[in-house]
Write a protein that holds these residues in place. Structure first.
Motif, PDB file in Angstrom:
ATOM      1  N   GLU A   1       0.852  -1.243  -0.088  1.00  0.00           N
ATOM      2  CA  GLU A   1      -0.114   0.148   0.106  1.00  0.00           C
ATOM      3  C   GLU A   1       0.832   1.209   0.045  1.00  0.00           C
ATOM      4  OE1 GLU A   1      -3.294   2.310   2.515  1.00  0.00           O
ATOM      5  OE2 GLU A   1      -2.118   1.069   3.451  1.00  0.00           O
ATOM      6  N   LEU A   2       0.974   1.789  -0.995  1.00  0.00           N
ATOM      7  CA  LEU A   2       1.680   3.043  -1.145  1.00  0.00           C
ATOM      8  C   LEU A   2       1.105   4.292  -0.819  1.00  0.00           C
ATOM      9  CD1 LEU A   2       4.563   4.496  -2.288  1.00  0.00           C
ATOM     10  CD2 LEU A   2       3.223   4.537  -4.599  1.00  0.00           C
ATOM     11  N   CYS A   3       1.777   5.096   0.262  1.00  0.00           N
ATOM     12  CA  CYS A   3       1.499   6.247   1.060  1.00  0.00           C
ATOM     13  C   CYS A   3       2.154   7.238   0.937  1.00  0.00           C
ATOM     14  CB  CYS A   3       0.822   5.966   2.440  1.00  0.00           C
ATOM     15  SG  CYS A   3      -0.167   4.436   2.497  1.00  0.00           S
ATOM     16  N   ALA A   4       1.779   8.463   1.011  1.00  0.00           N
ATOM     17  CA  ALA A   4       2.473   9.543   1.527  1.00  0.00           C
ATOM     18  C   ALA A   4       2.051  10.039   2.793  1.00  0.00           C
ATOM     19  CB  ALA A   4       2.466  10.892   0.550  1.00  0.00           C
ATOM     20  N   GLY A   5       2.705  11.032   3.703  1.00  0.00           N
ATOM     21  CA  GLY A   5       2.125  11.676   4.758  1.00  0.00           C
ATOM     22  C   GLY A   5       1.847  10.551   5.818  1.00  0.00           C
ATOM     23  N   ILE A   6       2.709   9.773   6.098  1.00  0.00           N
ATOM     24  CA  ILE A   6       2.539   8.618   7.158  1.00  0.00           C
ATOM     25  C   ILE A   6       2.394   9.153   8.834  1.00  0.00           C
ATOM     26  CG2 ILE A   6       3.733   6.629   8.209  1.00  0.00           C
ATOM     27  CD1 ILE A   6       2.705   5.625   5.728  1.00  0.00           C
ATOM     28  N   PRO A   7       2.961  10.202   8.943  1.00  0.00           N
ATOM     29  CA  PRO A   7       2.772  10.863  10.292  1.00  0.00           C
ATOM     30  C   PRO A   7       1.114  11.077  10.355  1.00  0.00           C
ATOM     31  CG  PRO A   7       4.693  11.504   9.641  1.00  0.00           C
ATOM     32  CD  PRO A   7       4.192  10.796   8.422  1.00  0.00           C
ATOM     33  N   GLU A   8       0.417  11.184   9.234  1.00  0.00           N
ATOM     34  CA  GLU A   8      -1.114  11.681   9.343  1.00  0.00           C
ATOM     35  C   GLU A   8      -1.754  10.535   8.959  1.00  0.00           C
ATOM     36  OE1 GLU A   8      -1.754  15.888   7.423  1.00  0.00           O
ATOM     37  OE2 GLU A   8       0.041  14.976   6.213  1.00  0.00           O
ATOM     38  N   GLY A   9      -1.274   9.352   9.095  1.00  0.00           N
ATOM     39  CA  GLY A   9      -1.848   8.044   8.823  1.00  0.00           C
ATOM     40  C   GLY A   9      -1.943   7.735   7.309  1.00  0.00           C
TER      41      GLY A   9
ATOM     42  N   ARG B   1       9.457  -1.254   9.258  1.00  0.00           N
ATOM     43  CA  ARG B   1      10.240   0.259   9.180  1.00  0.00           C
ATOM     44  C   ARG B   1      11.403  -0.048  10.217  1.00  0.00           C
ATOM     45  NH1 ARG B   1       5.504   3.467   8.668  1.00  0.00           N
ATOM     46  NH2 ARG B   1       4.843   3.189   6.444  1.00  0.00           N
ATOM     47  N   GLU B   2      12.326   0.392   9.812  1.00  0.00           N
ATOM     48  CA  GLU B   2      13.547   0.727  10.730  1.00  0.00           C
ATOM     49  C   GLU B   2      13.997   2.463  10.573  1.00  0.00           C
ATOM     50  OE1 GLU B   2      16.739  -1.806  10.537  1.00  0.00           O
ATOM     51  OE2 GLU B   2      15.408  -3.787  10.536  1.00  0.00           O
ATOM     52  N   THR B   3      14.429   2.985  11.585  1.00  0.00           N
ATOM     53  CA  THR B   3      14.986   4.245  11.466  1.00  0.00           C
ATOM     54  C   THR B   3      16.365   4.366  10.926  1.00  0.00           C
ATOM     55  OG1 THR B   3      13.723   4.938  13.107  1.00  0.00           O
ATOM     56  CG2 THR B   3      15.632   6.301  12.769  1.00  0.00           C
ATOM     57  N   ILE B   4      16.666   5.215   9.900  1.00  0.00           N
ATOM     58  CA  ILE B   4      18.051   5.191   9.293  1.00  0.00           C
ATOM     59  C   ILE B   4      18.608   6.742   9.505  1.00  0.00           C
ATOM     60  CG2 ILE B   4      17.930   3.355   7.743  1.00  0.00           C
ATOM     61  CD1 ILE B   4      17.488   5.201   5.337  1.00  0.00           C
ATOM     62  N   ALA B   5      19.799   6.916   9.680  1.00  0.00           N
ATOM     63  CA  ALA B   5      20.157   8.187   9.704  1.00  0.00           C
ATOM     64  C   ALA B   5      20.494   9.039   8.529  1.00  0.00           C
ATOM     65  CB  ALA B   5      21.407   8.370  10.542  1.00  0.00           C
TER      66      ALA B   5
ATOM     67  N   ARG C   1      14.975   9.043   9.090  1.00  0.00           N
ATOM     68  CA  ARG C   1      13.819   8.547   8.379  1.00  0.00           C
ATOM     69  C   ARG C   1      13.491   7.191   8.445  1.00  0.00           C
ATOM     70  NH1 ARG C   1      14.701   7.090   2.914  1.00  0.00           N
ATOM     71  NH2 ARG C   1      17.045   7.047   2.409  1.00  0.00           N
ATOM     72  N   ASN C   2      12.163   6.871   8.464  1.00  0.00           N
ATOM     73  CA  ASN C   2      11.843   5.413   8.579  1.00  0.00           C
ATOM     74  C   ASN C   2      11.736   4.781   7.353  1.00  0.00           C
ATOM     75  OD1 ASN C   2      11.887   5.673  11.466  1.00  0.00           O
ATOM     76  ND2 ASN C   2       9.766   6.690  11.649  1.00  0.00           N
ATOM     77  N   VAL C   3      12.400   3.768   7.051  1.00  0.00           N
ATOM     78  CA  VAL C   3      12.203   2.967   5.672  1.00  0.00           C
ATOM     79  C   VAL C   3      11.926   1.574   6.010  1.00  0.00           C
ATOM     80  CG1 VAL C   3      13.333   2.589   3.446  1.00  0.00           C
ATOM     81  CG2 VAL C   3      13.659   4.721   4.783  1.00  0.00           C
ATOM     82  N   THR C   4      11.157   1.038   5.193  1.00  0.00           N
ATOM     83  CA  THR C   4      10.816  -0.433   5.330  1.00  0.00           C
ATOM     84  C   THR C   4      12.063  -1.342   4.904  1.00  0.00           C
ATOM     85  OG1 THR C   4       8.689  -0.276   4.802  1.00  0.00           O
ATOM     86  CG2 THR C   4       9.508  -2.543   4.339  1.00  0.00           C
ATOM     87  N   THR C   5      12.551  -2.344   5.593  1.00  0.00           N
ATOM     88  CA  THR C   5      13.806  -3.010   5.654  1.00  0.00           C
ATOM     89  C   THR C   5      13.311  -4.216   4.846  1.00  0.00           C
ATOM     90  OG1 THR C   5      14.011  -3.814   7.548  1.00  0.00           O
ATOM     91  CG2 THR C   5      14.990  -1.601   7.051  1.00  0.00           C
ATOM     92  N   LYS C   6      13.935  -5.029   3.883  1.00  0.00           N
ATOM     93  CA  LYS C   6      13.601  -6.503   3.587  1.00  0.00           C
ATOM     94  C   LYS C   6      14.044  -7.407   4.662  1.00  0.00           C
ATOM     95  CE  LYS C   6      17.394  -8.588   1.538  1.00  0.00           C
ATOM     96  NZ  LYS C   6      18.363  -8.725   0.919  1.00  0.00           N
TER      97      LYS C   6
END
Length: 249
Positions: free
Chosen positions: A28-36, A205-209, A232-237
């Motif tokens: 599910e592709l989304c923008a604005g994740i902090p807003e849900g 997701r994991e947080t990356i610097a 930022r938070n990014v999905t990781t394999k």
């Protein structure tokens, strides 16, 4: 045929690629994740469609954060965004609309469903803030939606297990319940075992610097919600794989 299906909430094309590499069936592709989650850009959809060869692409249709009561102008935007997603060959869309009284907005949903023209449709977590989930379930079935993304009207799907189990029994195979919010490698098997649900939605997701060397941290880009703009938070394999493995093992 595999018993379970896994959908990853992807906040970027980078996350889409990681989801696919980790074994997700759908993103599910989304923008604005902090807003849900809000509608992603044209470019995001185009490139996500290019890179996703083994996972289906669903696009959220949500013009803003906040509630799910949409003005006439917002409704027009949603119709255009659905048309855009269809033309860009998304496999499905994710949306949900409510009335001021917390009921499913059936007339608007019918318009949006018609605009989808055969794409798969998920009614999203607007369901979790409706006033009567049992009634809403029947109405969403009657609209022809394929699934409902829900946490059982609780902050997380694990806390929502009692209602998820009830709704799964009520649905009786007429619609798919997609359990989401807070689903991860530590609880996915428990949620499945307690509810009987077979589709799961998670972010992994994991947080990356940030790779920025020069930083001016005293000048934030947002004025309302303060976030660390150098991470930022990014999905990781790896986390996608671990979450799937936790239920298949």
């Amino acid at each position: 045929m595999r018993e379970y299906l896994f959908e990853v909430c992807a906040n970027s094309v980078e996350s889409c690629m990681a989801a696919q590499a980790g074994g997700a069936d759908r993103v599910e592709l989304c923008a604005g994740i902090p807003e849900g989650g809000t509608t992603p850009s044209y470019g995001d959809i185009v490139i996500a469609r290019e890179v996703l060869q083994n996972a289906r692409l669903h696009v959220i249709i949500r013009p803003r954060g906040g509630d799910f009561l949409y003005s006439p102008i917002e409704q027009r935007i949603m119709l255009k965004d659905i048309d855009n997603a269809r033309r860009l060959e998304a496999d499905g869309i994710v949306l949900g609309c409510l009335t001021p009284d917390g009921e499913v907005d059936i007339p608007l949903m019918k318009q949006l469903m018609e605009a989808a023209q055969g794409m798969s449709v998920t009614f999203h977590r607007a369901f979790d803030v409706c006033c009567n989930p049992q009634k809403a379930l029947e109405e969403i079935i009657s609209l022809g939606c394929d699934r409902i993304l829900t946490s059982g009207q609780q902050p997380t799907a694990e806390l929502g297990i009692p209602l998820l189990k009830e709704l799964q029994q009520q649905a009786a195979g007429r619609i798919t319940l997609l359990a989401g919010c807070g689903v991860n490698e530590t609880n996915i098997a428990h949620i499945a075992n307690e509810t009987g649900i077979h589709e799961f939605h998670f972010s992994a997701r994991e947080t990356i610097a940030s790779r920025m060397q020069y930083r001016k941290e005293q000048v934030p880009m947002g004025s309302t919600v303060q976030i660390n703009e150098f991470e930022r938070n990014v999905t990781t394999k790896e986390r996608v794989k671990a979450t799937i493995a936790a239920i298949l093992s």
